[in-house]
Every structure is written in C-alpha cells, then in structure tokens.
Design a protein around this motif. Structure first.
Motif, mmCIF file in Angstrom:
data_model
loop_
_atom_site.group_PDB
_atom_site.id
_atom_site.type_symbol
_atom_site.label_atom_id
_atom_site.label_comp_id
_atom_site.label_asym_id
_atom_site.label_seq_id
_atom_site.Cartn_x
_atom_site.Cartn_y
_atom_site.Cartn_z
ATOM 1 N N ALA B 91 -1.694 32.036 22.344
ATOM 2 C CA ALA B 91 -2.659 33.110 22.084
ATOM 3 C C ALA B 91 -2.301 34.345 22.889
ATOM 4 N N ARG B 92 -2.425 35.455 22.252
ATOM 5 C CA ARG B 92 -2.276 36.713 22.989
ATOM 6 C C ARG B 92 -3.011 37.794 22.220
ATOM 7 N N ALA B 93 -3.427 38.786 23.011
ATOM 8 C CA ALA B 93 -4.307 39.805 22.436
ATOM 9 C C ALA B 93 -3.640 40.500 21.262
ATOM 10 N N GLY B 94 -4.389 40.643 20.210
ATOM 11 C CA GLY B 94 -3.918 41.454 19.092
ATOM 12 C C GLY B 94 -2.890 40.791 18.211
ATOM 13 N N GLY B 95 -2.434 39.614 18.570
ATOM 14 C CA GLY B 95 -1.353 38.992 17.832
ATOM 15 C C GLY B 95 -1.848 38.121 16.692
ATOM 16 N N LEU B 96 -1.051 37.079 16.501
ATOM 17 C CA LEU B 96 -1.281 36.147 15.398
ATOM 18 C C LEU B 96 -2.749 35.734 15.246
ATOM 19 N N TRP B 97 -3.345 35.337 16.372
ATOM 20 C CA TRP B 97 -4.684 34.751 16.250
ATOM 21 C C TRP B 97 -5.735 35.777 15.848
ATOM 22 N N SER B 98 -5.493 37.024 16.157
ATOM 23 C CA SER B 98 -6.408 38.067 15.665
ATOM 24 C C SER B 98 -6.344 38.120 14.150
ATOM 25 N N ARG B 99 -5.089 38.004 13.652
ATOM 26 C CA ARG B 99 -4.923 38.021 12.199
ATOM 27 C C ARG B 99 -5.612 36.815 11.577
ATOM 28 N N VAL B 100 -5.399 35.651 12.220
ATOM 29 C CA VAL B 100 -6.028 34.430 11.691
ATOM 30 C C VAL B 100 -7.541 34.645 11.610
ATOM 31 N N ARG B 101 -8.084 35.122 12.725
ATOM 32 C CA ARG B 101 -9.539 35.322 12.771
ATOM 33 C C ARG B 101 -9.991 36.252 11.655
ATOM 34 N N SER B 102 -9.217 37.347 11.477
ATOM 35 C CA SER B 102 -9.681 38.348 10.517
ATOM 36 C C SER B 102 -9.598 37.826 9.085
ATOM 37 N N LYS B 103 -8.727 36.839 8.849
ATOM 38 C CA LYS B 103 -8.549 36.379 7.479
ATOM 39 C C LYS B 103 -9.195 35.012 7.231
ATOM 40 N N ALA B 104 -9.618 34.355 8.319
ATOM 41 C CA ALA B 104 -10.071 32.963 8.173
ATOM 42 C C ALA B 104 -11.436 32.895 7.502
ATOM 43 N N PRO B 105 -11.571 31.967 6.565
ATOM 44 C CA PRO B 105 -12.906 31.713 6.033
ATOM 45 C C PRO B 105 -13.766 30.998 7.078
ATOM 46 N N GLY B 106 -15.045 30.825 6.761
ATOM 47 C CA GLY B 106 -15.996 30.368 7.766
ATOM 48 C C GLY B 106 -15.754 28.969 8.296
ATOM 49 N N ASN B 107 -15.047 28.162 7.558
ATOM 50 C CA ASN B 107 -14.875 26.787 8.028
ATOM 51 C C ASN B 107 -13.654 26.632 8.931
ATOM 52 N N ILE B 108 -13.081 27.746 9.306
ATOM 53 C CA ILE B 108 -11.922 27.672 10.209
ATOM 54 C C ILE B 108 -12.313 28.289 11.542
ATOM 55 N N HIS B 109 -12.114 27.539 12.604
ATOM 56 C CA HIS B 109 -12.496 27.991 13.933
ATOM 57 C C HIS B 109 -11.247 28.119 14.785
ATOM 58 N N VAL B 110 -11.171 29.221 15.475
ATOM 59 C CA VAL B 110 -10.005 29.427 16.336
ATOM 60 C C VAL B 110 -10.405 29.082 17.760
ATOM 61 N N ALA B 111 -9.784 28.069 18.310
ATOM 62 C CA ALA B 111 -10.119 27.621 19.662
ATOM 63 C C ALA B 111 -9.118 28.228 20.623
ATOM 64 N N ASP B 112 -9.190 29.584 20.767
ATOM 65 C CA ASP B 112 -8.192 30.233 21.614
ATOM 66 C C ASP B 112 -8.757 30.643 22.965
ATOM 67 N N ALA B 113 -9.948 30.112 23.303
ATOM 68 C CA ALA B 113 -10.492 30.370 24.628
ATOM 69 C C ALA B 113 -10.853 29.032 25.258
ATOM 70 N N ALA B 114 -10.714 28.954 26.581
ATOM 71 C CA ALA B 114 -11.004 27.690 27.261
ATOM 72 C C ALA B 114 -12.516 27.562 27.456
ATOM 73 N N GLU B 115 -13.209 27.422 26.338
ATOM 74 C CA GLU B 115 -14.662 27.291 26.385
ATOM 75 C C GLU B 115 -15.064 26.157 25.440
ATOM 76 N N ALA B 116 -16.032 25.412 25.887
ATOM 77 C CA ALA B 116 -16.482 24.297 25.046
ATOM 78 C C ALA B 116 -17.067 24.839 23.753
ATOM 79 N N MET B 117 -16.766 24.175 22.652
ATOM 80 C CA MET B 117 -17.284 24.609 21.345
ATOM 81 C C MET B 117 -18.023 23.415 20.731
ATOM 82 N N MET B 118 -19.129 23.703 20.126
ATOM 83 C CA MET B 118 -19.883 22.599 19.545
ATOM 84 C C MET B 118 -19.319 22.278 18.167
ATOM 85 N N LEU B 119 -18.870 21.018 18.004
ATOM 86 C CA LEU B 119 -18.366 20.599 16.703
ATOM 87 C C LEU B 119 -19.558 20.398 15.758
#
Lengths: 880, 373
Positions: B91-119
């Motif tokens: 992960a890095r700012a502005g890179g690939l994962w930003s693109r993923v986020r911007s194009k991802a439909p709602g059922n796709i979650h990007v776990a690019d931060a070290a924070e607990a996420m509720m499944l």
C-alpha cells in the motif's frame, strides 16, 4: 565423344540455315578468316547443349539475328561410345528440344534431362551462365576469351576427376553427399551469419535486434515506472504539506490570539483617543496662559518704556538749557579776548614804526662809511695797478721754455765748436796800442782776440804785417763748424733780441719774476675789494670802479643822531609781539571752547528731539494696549489659566498612563503578521491543492496503464530475448564449427587428389617449360609454377605461357575424364595466338597427340600457321 | 462462528513476458478465471467472505484492464471480498489501492490499514497490510493493539514469512509462528508462501489459487475455514488451479525409455493444462538422441501447454552405427570423426562440437533420405 555436324538457322549472323559437317575423329581444323562466324558456331554448340530451350534470358534473346523476330534453331549430331545422337533446339518462338538417340526420341524437358545425364552436366541457372554446372564440356569447349586465363575446372569436372582418381589415391570421396551436406550447412549457417565476415544476419541478427529493442523497451518502461513512482512520492509529500498547512490554518490558538489582539487594539485605540484629547485641551490652556502672560509682559514693558522716555526727555531738556548758557558765556569770552588782541596789535604797529625809523638812520650811516672804505680801496687799487703796469714791461720780455732750451742747445754746440776750433786755431789777442789802422786779410779790423785757423795776414797799416799761420790742417773745418754754430746761435739770439745766452736766461728769469709779481698784485687788488652789502657792491675791483664812477663824491649828508638806540627799540617791539601772541592764543582757545560748546549744544538738542519722539511713541503704544484690555482683568485671566493648566496636565498624565499598557502599533503589526501568515497559508494550500490535482491527474492517467506490469513484462521479455539470442548463438557456433570442419576436411581431401593431377599435367608442362612443375590449389587451379628452386605465381607468367598452360591443364583434365569414361571433346577457338614458333610447334604436336585419344576441333583464322599441322580441315562454306 | 475462504498470492497481472503470446494469454486468463472459481468454492461451501492475504496483484501498478476485470468479477458475486496489500502490491498513498478503492463495488473491502474491521456481527478481521516491499519489522505486531468486542471471532490476515522457515535473519516481513496464540487470534490467515501449508492448528498459508511458476507441482488451492471464537478453526483445502506447472527429469538409457516416460506423464496429468519443465539426462547413441529430441519436439512439445526442455544433460555417445550413418568413408566420415573427438575432449568447444556433430548427423541422414527418395 565426337561431334559430327552442326546445323544453324536464325542464329546470330547466320540468318540463313547453315550446316557444318565433316567432323571426324582426331584433329579437325576449321580455318576461316575473321568474322565468318567461328565463335558463333562455338556459341551455338554451347546453346544446344547447356541452354534450356525454354529459357528467355538476355543471352537467349541475343541469339536472334539483330532486328529480326524469328526463332533461333540449332541441331547438333554427335556420337558417344559409338552411339549416334542428335539434339535439336528451337528458342524463343515455339521453343522445343528434341533428342534423338539409339533408344528413340525424347522431347522437351525429358530431352534436356536425358542430355544432362548423357553428358554429365547439371541444370543451369536461368541465365545459363553458371560454369560450375557445365561439366567436362564446359571446361573443354574453350572460347577465345577464357582460353587466356588459367581457371579452375568446374565442380562437376573436379568431382569427375576425383572419382577418377579415387582408386589411384586410395580414398573414397563420397563427394556428392559431402557437397550436399556442405551446401545445406552453408545454407543453414547463412540464416545466422554471413559466410564471409561472420556478421550476424537472418535470425541471429533479428534476435540481436529483438534483444536491443527489448532492452530499450525495458529501459523505457523502467523510466516510466520511476517517473510514476516519483509522482506518487511527490503526491504524498504534497499531501503531507497540505495537511500541515491546513492544520496551521485551522489552529484555534492562533484564532484566539488574533481575537485577543483585536480587542487589545480597540482598548489601545480608545486610550489613544483619550490621550490625544487631553493633550489637545492641555495645549489649549497652555496657549491661553502663555498668551496672557505675554500680554502682561508686553504691557508692563510698554509702561516702563513710557516712564523711562519721560525721564529721558526731562534730563535732555535740562542739559540743553545748561548748554545754551555755557555757550553764551563762551561767546562773551571770545569777544573779550578779541578786544585785547586789538589793543596789543596797535601797540605793536607803533613799536615797529619806531624801530624802522631807527634802522633807516643806521643804514645811511653804514653806506657812508662804506663809501669811504671804497674810496680808500680804489686809491690803493690804482696804486697797485700802477705797480702792475711797471712789471708788465719786464713780463712781456719773457722767453718761452722751449725757445730757451733750443737756445741752450745752440749755445752748447757753439761752445763745443769753439773748443774744437781753439784746439786747431791760433788765438791771437790783438791790442792796438795806438791809433793804428789794422787790416786783417785785407779788411779793416779792430783789436781783440782772434782765433785763426788758416794763415791770416794782419796788416797794421804802416806798422806791421803780421801773418799768422795755424799749425793744423783741421783748423779750417772747425772754423766752419764754429762759424755755423755761431751763426745759428746768433740768429737765435737775434730773434730774441739778446746778445748772449746768459742774457737770454737772465731776461727770461726777470720776465718770470715780473709775471709772478703781477699775479700777486692782482690777487692783492681782489683782496682789497671784498664788496659792500650796504652799497650792494659786488666783490672785485671792476664793481668798485663802476660804483665809484657813478657816485658823486660829496653827497654825504650824515646827520648826527647819536642818541638812537635800536636795541631798545627792538626789545620793546619784541615784548609787544610776545604780548600779541599770548592774546592771540587766548582768543584761539576761547574760540575753540565756544565752538565745542556749540557742537555739544547741537548734539544735546538732537538727543532731546529723539527722546521726545520715543516718549511720544511709547505713550501711543501704551495707550493702544490700554484700549485693548484692562491689565487687571488680564492678570486675573492669567491666574485662572494657570490653575486650569495644572488640572489639565494631571488629566493628560492620567491619559498617558492609560495608554502605556497597549501599544497599538505593535498590536497592529502582530495582527498583520498573523493575517499575512494566514494568507500565505491559504495561498500555499491552493498551490498544494493544484499540485496535488496535477499529480493525481498524471497518476490517474499513468497508473491505469500499469507501469509496473509493463516494466516487469519488459524485463521478462528482455530476459527471454537474451535466452533466445544465447540459444541462437550456440546454434550458430555449432554450425560455424561444422562448416569450418567441413571446409578443412574438404580442402585436405582436395589436396590428396592434387598429386595425380599434378603428375598428369607435369607431363605436358615439361614439354614447353622443361624442368618446371605445375602446382595446383584445392580447387585444382594451376596457380603456381616451380622452376629451378623458385616458385612463381602463374598470373605472373607471360600471356603466351598462361594460354599454353591453360590448354595443357585442360588436356590433362581431359585425359583424366577420359579415364573416367566421361564423354570428352576438346574445342579451342583461335588458340595459341601468343605462342612463339617453338612453343607453337610443341603445342601443336601435343594437340595432334591428344587428338589420337579424343576429338579435337580447332577454330582458327590463321591458315598459314596451322598449315604444317596434319588434320582434317573443314570449311564453313559447306552450306546446304 | 464465521465461514471464510482464505486465499492469497493471486499475482494478478503477472506478465509472463518470457512466454509466447498464446501461452501468456492463457495464463493471464486463468489468473482472472480463478476469481470465479474461488467464488464458486465459497458459494458451494457456504462461505460469505473471501479473505486475500496479500499479493492480490503481481506488482504495485498493474493496468486498469486487469484491475477492472478482477473487480468486476468479484463485484458480480454475493460475497464480501477483503483485499489486503502484500509485498508485491504494497500500500502506498495515491497508488494502486486508491484506484482499487475508487473502482471497487461495495462488496470489496480494502484492508490497507492496520485497523480491525468487522466482517460481520461477532467476527473481526485484523489485517497487517504491508506498506513497503520489505520490512524488517513484524507486520503482525500491531494485532496486540487491535481491540475487538469480547467474545468476537478474531481473524488475523498477514503476508510474510514465518520466522521458522524464513531461515536466515536477512528474511523480511517476518512473522512469529505463535502469533495467533500471542495476539489471541482464532485464525491467522497467511499469504506469501505459494504452497498450501498448515503452520499450526490456527495458522495456515493458503497458497496461491493458480500456480504461476515452476517448482510447485501441486495444483493451486484455497482454504475454506470455519473459525470459532476460542477454538481451533476447521480448515479444508479446495483446489482451484487450472494450470499445473510440473517439473520432470527423465533419465533415458535408451530410446525406448522415452515412450515409457511419456506414457506415465500423459497418465499423470492433463497435458493441455500443463506447463512442463523437462530435463533430459542420460546417455544415448547419437541416433537415439536425435530421434528422442525429435519425438519430444514434434509430439510432447505440442501436447502440453508449454514445454521448457533442457536436453544438455542428455549426452550423445556416437556409436559406430551413428558414424556409419553419416558416411562409412570419405570426407564426411572424416568430418564426423573429427567432431566426435572434439566433443569427447569436452571443454567449451566440446559443447559446440557435440551440437555440430548432431547437426552433421541430421543433415547427412536427410541427404541420404532425399537421395533414396
């Protein structure tokens, strides 16, 4: 093989059909002049055998007679191993080939193929000009041009020769397969590298290019990726910077500080306003007070000036009246002194008159006594002048100094002459004692002395005659001298009217004394006449004489006035004069004093007038001020203002104290700083936002292209290209090694076969170049000749020798081919042109010998040269 | 309890630049298709979540073609996809994962931060995304700080080597093997190791679902896990791979050995979906070697999807027959003998001589065949 006949139609210069027949075994010589078509015949033979009937090449088209559109046609009859064959070909138009042999007739391609097999050559290329595939006949049918050059036999010939020699050299060639494999390898290798320089070509070059392009691609994509990553990191930096800027902009502490400063500024501004009000009011009162004080000062000054002016005027008045009195007194004193002076002057005039009278009297007395003295003097003068006149006579007899000296000199000479005369003369003193006449030398003479120098007769009348004779002879000249001296002296004396020199001297002395005396007397006269002032008589006798000549002698009326006392009178006058000068001095000082008084008076009067004006002015000024205001009222106003000022000064101080806590200027600056910071921050935020947007756009544009995928793909492709190139290089290296080995072994094999070839050729070469050995290269080309221990390149040999060797090596090859059973036929077109007679003969001998083994056909234009050669002669003229 | 599919190392967009275009296309397509196969596996096993433990993409900046293909395939499913950056796609700012986020439909979650996420209710995902390609730190250390509601299922998601088999201290992204126990994880789903590997009862590598290189013979797979709070998970390996990347070494003592090997090979796999890295060893006559290679090149090479053949190990010992086949006597025989000697002498020239001799053999036979034809 044996050629039997050739038929041509429509072939080059043979437009009309022509048949050449009569070729037999052994040597056939076709002798024809140039340009009759011998070479064309050979060309037609080649066409019939080696050129496919279907060919349309340039060469084939050239068969057609120039300008015609016809079908060239050739038919050749020949015999191989006793079997008769006939090949017939027509080119270009309705082309065909037909081969008729013992087993029948074949046509077209089959005929061509059959012919190839029969004669051992291969299908030629389209242009039909590949000598490599022409086989034995290609070598042995020698055109004019190639006969000159030593060239390698073609491949088919080489193969045939080698296989012919296989048994002899004990080596099996498998030549055909070797050639095929070699060709394949060459072909395969050519797909990798060029045969000559080994430069990459074909797929190897393509692989190299592919690698180069892949590397370039890899570099390009890597650069793109780097740029992309850089953009990403710049984006992150910009975002961080923007966050920081935004945090600064939104800093609540800063906002609070800004607000506080605003309030402080308000307070400061209020206090400032108060301060300036208080200051204004303080200033106002201060000005009122100052004005009152100044008015009072001015009033008091004016008042004091008025008083002072009045006093000054009064004083001036006093002084002026005082001065006026003094002035009058001084004038009185002057009048008094003037009266005194007048009186003294009257007395002085009186005294002067008395003195003058007395002095006149005394003057008259003086003149009278002076006249008396003058008269006495004149008497004395007359006396002295009488004395002078006396002396004048003597003085006039003066003899000059020079005349006297001359006279002295003459006298001395006369004396000296006399002495000389006397010494010679006889002195005769005659004293006459009575009155006797005496003659001397007949002349009357008187007594006296005579100096005689010559006999002299003294006759004393009636008394005696006496002759005196002087003793010496010289007496006569001495006498003459004496006489002239005497005469000179006498003349001089006579001029001076003296008798002797001594008398002259004495007279000169007397005259001198008289002159001196006269001078003395004259001085005496002048001394006697000193002059008389009273008589206005100048010194000198002349003035005296003149005066006394005028005056009457008796006019001396001198009165007796013995009582006159001039001195007393003079003393009186002097006293009066003294008195007068004293009186005058008094008058003068009185006048001076009066003048001073007057001047002082005028000055004080002027001063008084000034004082009066000043007094008037100050009075006016005071009156004006009084009209302006009342002094007491003003004094009260001053006091009030002074008190008010004290109060206001206190208020001012308080206001000033109030402002010290808040420096409005400093607060404003702080506010401006904060505001500036905010503006800068907002600008920076905008700049960063723009930068972020730009980077985001560029990233958004580049990211979707997959720069990292492209970079790693390009790297992988490059790796694949490297691998592929390495594999191709390996393959190329293997082929190269194989090719090299094939060539080496091929060459070695060729060399194995060269010995027998050389031996056969040497037999012939020996005949024309005794003691020399031909040397062949791997291609069986005669390249060198070894002769007498040296080796020379065949290309360095003479043209004639080269041609002879070319024919001889062909003969050697033909022998070898014959051994192999290959159909052989030797045709030479105009050979041995460059041969000398010996060689020519040797060569024709060899050819005749060879003709015993094979058919030999010679085309030549030199009928004479070949006349000695026995052979079957054929003419082209034998036409149908 | 929560049922998940644990997968990793998709390496989407891997270029396969060393392969011919048709192979590349097939391999690339298979990598995208595996998303569908994973979705099928999840649906069939009743798992609602797919957890990808890093290296979703082969590199940090794949093209949109791959990205959109992958996202749209995931988007079409009824599953929740949890994508975590690994070392290849960190992960890095502005890179690939930003693109993923911007194009991802709602059922796709990007776990690019070290924070607990509720499944889902009672189930939490603790991701340890990588922010760099390599880091010396343990990326899972942060799990300790991630609080989850009491009694909730804690699933760790990490990418890196387990210290035990990472070996040297130079290895990066090292994860301690007892991380699950230490951080109170019910399951630690790992990525980076491309093979299926159970580290311990509650820690496993799923391996890649579609193998992408030689060296791993087994098919690609995922893990279907039933994760319970407090208990060890139940793990099941499900094969998802299309292509097999097989490595074989055939020792040939005679030409017939090849037939045996081929038969065995054909029986062991489906050649059309096999990429084969084949090394030949042994020693054959020149004729046998040539015929073996020809048979492989003319047959096997076309049967399999891709053949990477290394025949250097298969030595040719030219026999008298071989040499006679070239030529019994004459120039060619001399050439053959000379090359044989050079090949026998070895050295760098030896290899070329070997190849040259082989080539001579081939050409000589060809000339002979043509002559006899």
């Amino acid at each position: 093989m044996k050629l039997l006949s050739i038929e041509l139609a429509n072939f080059r210069k043979f437009r009309e059909p022509i048949t050449v027949t009569g070729f037999k075994d052994g040597l056939n010589i076709v002798v024809e002049p140039n340009e009759t078509g011998k070479s064309t015949l050979l060309e037609a033979l080649r066409a019939a055998f080696f050129i496919r009937h279907s060919a349309k090449s340039e060469l084939v088209r050239s068969f057609c007679p120039f300008g015609d559109d016809v079908a060239p046609k050739i038919a050749v009859a020949f015999e191989i191993d006793g079997a008769r064959w006939r090949i017939e070909k027509q080119f270009l138009k309705a082309p065909y080939a037909a081969l008729t042999g013992p087993d029948g007739r074949t046509g077209s391609d089959a005929a061509e193929d059959r012919l190839q097999t029969l004669l051992g050559f291969e299908k030629n290329n389209n242009r039909g000009n590949d000598p490599e595939v022409r086989g034995a006949l290609g070598l042995l049918w020698v055109e004019q041009a190639s006969a000159l050059s030593l060239e390698a036999p073609n491949r088919l010939v080489r193969d045939n020769i080698r296989s012919a020699l296989e048994a002899e050299v004990g080596m099996v060639l498998g030549g055909r397969r070797f050639e095929l494999v070699t060709a394949r390898i060459e072909e395969a290798y050519a797909a990798y590298r060029t045969g000559k320089s080994g430069k990459a070509t074909g797929k190897l070059a393509a692989a190299e290019a592919a690698l180069e392009s892949a590397a370039a691609q890899r570099e390009a994509t890597a650069a793109t990726l780097r740029a992309y990553e850089q953009a990403l990191s710049h984006l992150e930096d910009a975002r961080t910077a923007k966050r920081l800027v935004e945090r600064d902009l939104a800093d609540p502490e800063l906002a609070e500080r800004r607000r506080q400063l605003g309030e402080d500024l308000k307070i400061a501004e209020t206090a400032q306003l108060r301060l300036s009000n208080a200051a204004a009011r303080h200033g106002e009162t201060e000005a009122a007070l100052r004005s009152a004080e100044q008015w009072l000062q001015r009033y008091d000054a004016a008042f004091r000036a008025t008083v002072r002016c009045a006093e000054t005027l009064a004083a001036a008045d006093g002084i002026v009246s005082e001065r006026r009195a003094a002035n009058a007194a001084a004038l009185d004193a002057v009048a008094e002194k003037r009266a005194i002076v007048a009186r003294v002057r009257a007395r002085k005039i009186e005294a002067e008159a008395a003195l003058d009278r007395a002095r006149a009297i005394l003057l008259r007395r003086e003149r009278s006594s002076a006249l008396q003295r003058a008269r006495a003097q004149l008497v004395e003068v007359h006396r002295i002048e009488a004395l002078v006149a006396e002396r004048e006579e003597a003085a006039q007899l003066a003899i000059g100094e020079d005349a006297l000296a001359t006279l002295a000199m003459l006298d001395r000479k006369a004396t000296e002459a006399r002495i000389l005369f006397a010494a010679g003369a006889v002195g005769v003193d005659i004293a006459l004692l009575g009155d006797v006449a005496m003659q001397i030398d007949g002349e009357g003479a008187s007594a006296g002395r005579r100096d005689l120098v010559r006999p002299t007769e003294i006759l004393l009348h009636n008394v005696a005659r006496i002759v005196v004779t002087p003793p010496s002879v010289g007496g006569l000249s001495a006498e003459a001298n004496l006489r002239s001296a005497d005469e000179a002296l006498t003349a001089a004396l006579k001029a001076l009217d003296v008798r002797t020199y001594a008398a002259a001297r004495s007279r000169a002395e007397r005259a001198l004394a008289a002159a001196q005396e006269i001078a003395s007397l004259k001085r005496q006269v002048e001394t006697l006449c000193p002059g008389e002032l009273v008589l206005k008589l100048a010194p000198g006798s002349a003035a005296l004489k003149a005066l006394l000549g005028d005056l009457t002698d008796a006019s001396d009326d001198v009165a007796d006035d013995a009582g006159i006392d001039v001195a007393a009178l003079d003393a009186t006058l002097q006293a009066v004069r003294e008195e007068e000068s004293v009186a005058l001095a008094h008058l003068e000082s009185a006048q001076l004093a009066a003048h001073e008084q007057e001047k002082s008076l005028v000055q004080f009067q002027a001063e008084r007038a000034g004082a009066a004006r000043e007094a008037e002015a100050s009075n006016q000024s005071l009156l004006a001020m009084q009209a302006e205001a009342d002094r007491d009222a003003t004094e009260q106003a001053r006091k009030d203002a002074s008190e008010e000022l004290a109060r206001r000064a206190e208020a001012l101080e308080q206001a000033r104290q109030a402002t010290t806590g808040f420096d409005a200027e400093r607060i404003r600056k702080s506010i401006a700083n904060i505001d500036h910071e905010q503006v800068r921050g907002r600008e920076e935020r905008l700049e960063l936002a723009a930068r972020i947007a730009s980077l985001e756009t560029s990233i958004a544009g580049d990211g979707p292209k997959g720069p990292a995928t492209m970079a790693s793909e390009a790297a992988e492709r490059e790796q694949a290209a490297i691998t592929r190139l390495a594999r191709l290089v390996e393959e190329a290296d293997a082929l190269q090694l194989l090719r090299k080995t094939l060539r080496e072994v091929g060459d070695e094999t060729s060399r194995t076969f060269l010995g027998p070839v050389t031996r056969r050729a040497a037999r012939y070469v020996e005949r024309i170049l005794p003691g020399s050995t031909p040397m062949f290269n791997e291609e069986m080309n005669l390249t060198r000749i070894a002769r007498g221990g040296t080796v020379e390149a065949s290309s360095d040999l003479s043209r004639g020798t080269q041609e002879q060797l070319a024919v001889l090596t062909r003969l050697a090859f033909a022998d070898l081919l014959l051994e192999k059973g290959v159909p052989v036929s030797l045709i030479l077109d105009d050979p041995l042109v460059y041969s000398d007679d010996a060689r020519f003969e040797a060569m024709t001998d060899i050819l005749v010998e060879a003709a015993a083994r094979m058919q030999v056909i010679l085309f030549t234009c030199r009928a004479k040269a070949f006349r000695h050669v026995s052979g079957h002669r054929i003419a082209l003229g034998a036409r149908d | 309890m929560v049922k998940i599919v644990h997968t990793a190392d998709w390496q989407l967009g891997k270029p396969f630049g060393g392969f011919p275009d048709e192979v590349r296309a097939a391999l690339a397509e298979a990598r995208l298709d595996m998303i569908d196969r994973i979705a099928d596996a999840a649906m069939q096993n009743g798992a609602g979540h797919v957890l990808v433990a890093g290296d979703v993409f082969d590199n940090i900046e794949p093209g949109d073609r791959v990205l959109v293909q992958a996202l749209s395939r995931m988007g079409r499913t009824a599953l929740q996809w949890w994508l975590m950056p690994g070392n290849h796609d960190h992960a890095r700012a502005g890179g690939l994962w930003s693109r993923v986020r911007s194009k991802a439909p709602g059922n796709i979650h990007v776990a690019d931060a070290a924070e607990a996420m509720m499944l889902e209710d009672g189930a939490w995902l603790l991701p340890a995304p990588l922010g760099h390609r390599r880091t010396r730190d343990d990326p899972t250390e942060q799990f300790d700080d991630m609080a989850t509601p009491a009694g909730a299922v804690r699933i760790g998601l990490a990418h890196g080597s387990i210290t035990e088999f990472g070996g040297s201290s130079e290895a990066t992204n090292l994860i301690p093997p007892d991380r699950a126990r230490k951080s109170g994880l019910d399951y630690l789903a790992l990525g980076d190791w491309h093979g299926h590997l159970l580290v311990n009862a509650s820690t496993a590598y799923s391996g890649t679902p579609e193998v992408d290189r030689f060296g791993r013979d087994e098919a690609g797979s995922v893990i279907v896990a039933d994760v319970l709070a407090g208990g060890p998970p139940r793990l099941e390996r499900i094969e998802t791979g299309r292509f097999r990347w097989l490595t074989r070494q055939w020792e040939l003592a005679q030409a017939d050995d090849l037939a045996r090997e081929l038969q065995a090979f054909n029986a062991s796999c489906s050649p059309a979906q096999t990429l084969l890295d084949l090394s030949l060893t042994g020693s054959l006559s020149l004729g046998d070697r040539v015929s073996v290679l020809r048979r492989i090149e003319d047959g096997l090479a076309h049967e399999v999807r891709w053949l990477e053949l290394s025949s250097e190990g298969l030595l040719a010992s030219p026999t008298d027959d071989d040499l006679a086949n070239i030529d019994v006597q004459g120039t060619l025989a001399v050439v053959a003998e000379r090359l044989r000697a050079a090949a026998a002498a070895g050295g760098p020239g030896g290899l070329s001589a070997r190849a040259a001799l082989e080539r001579l053999y081939v050409e000589a036979l060809r000339v002979r065949d043509e002559a006899s034809a």
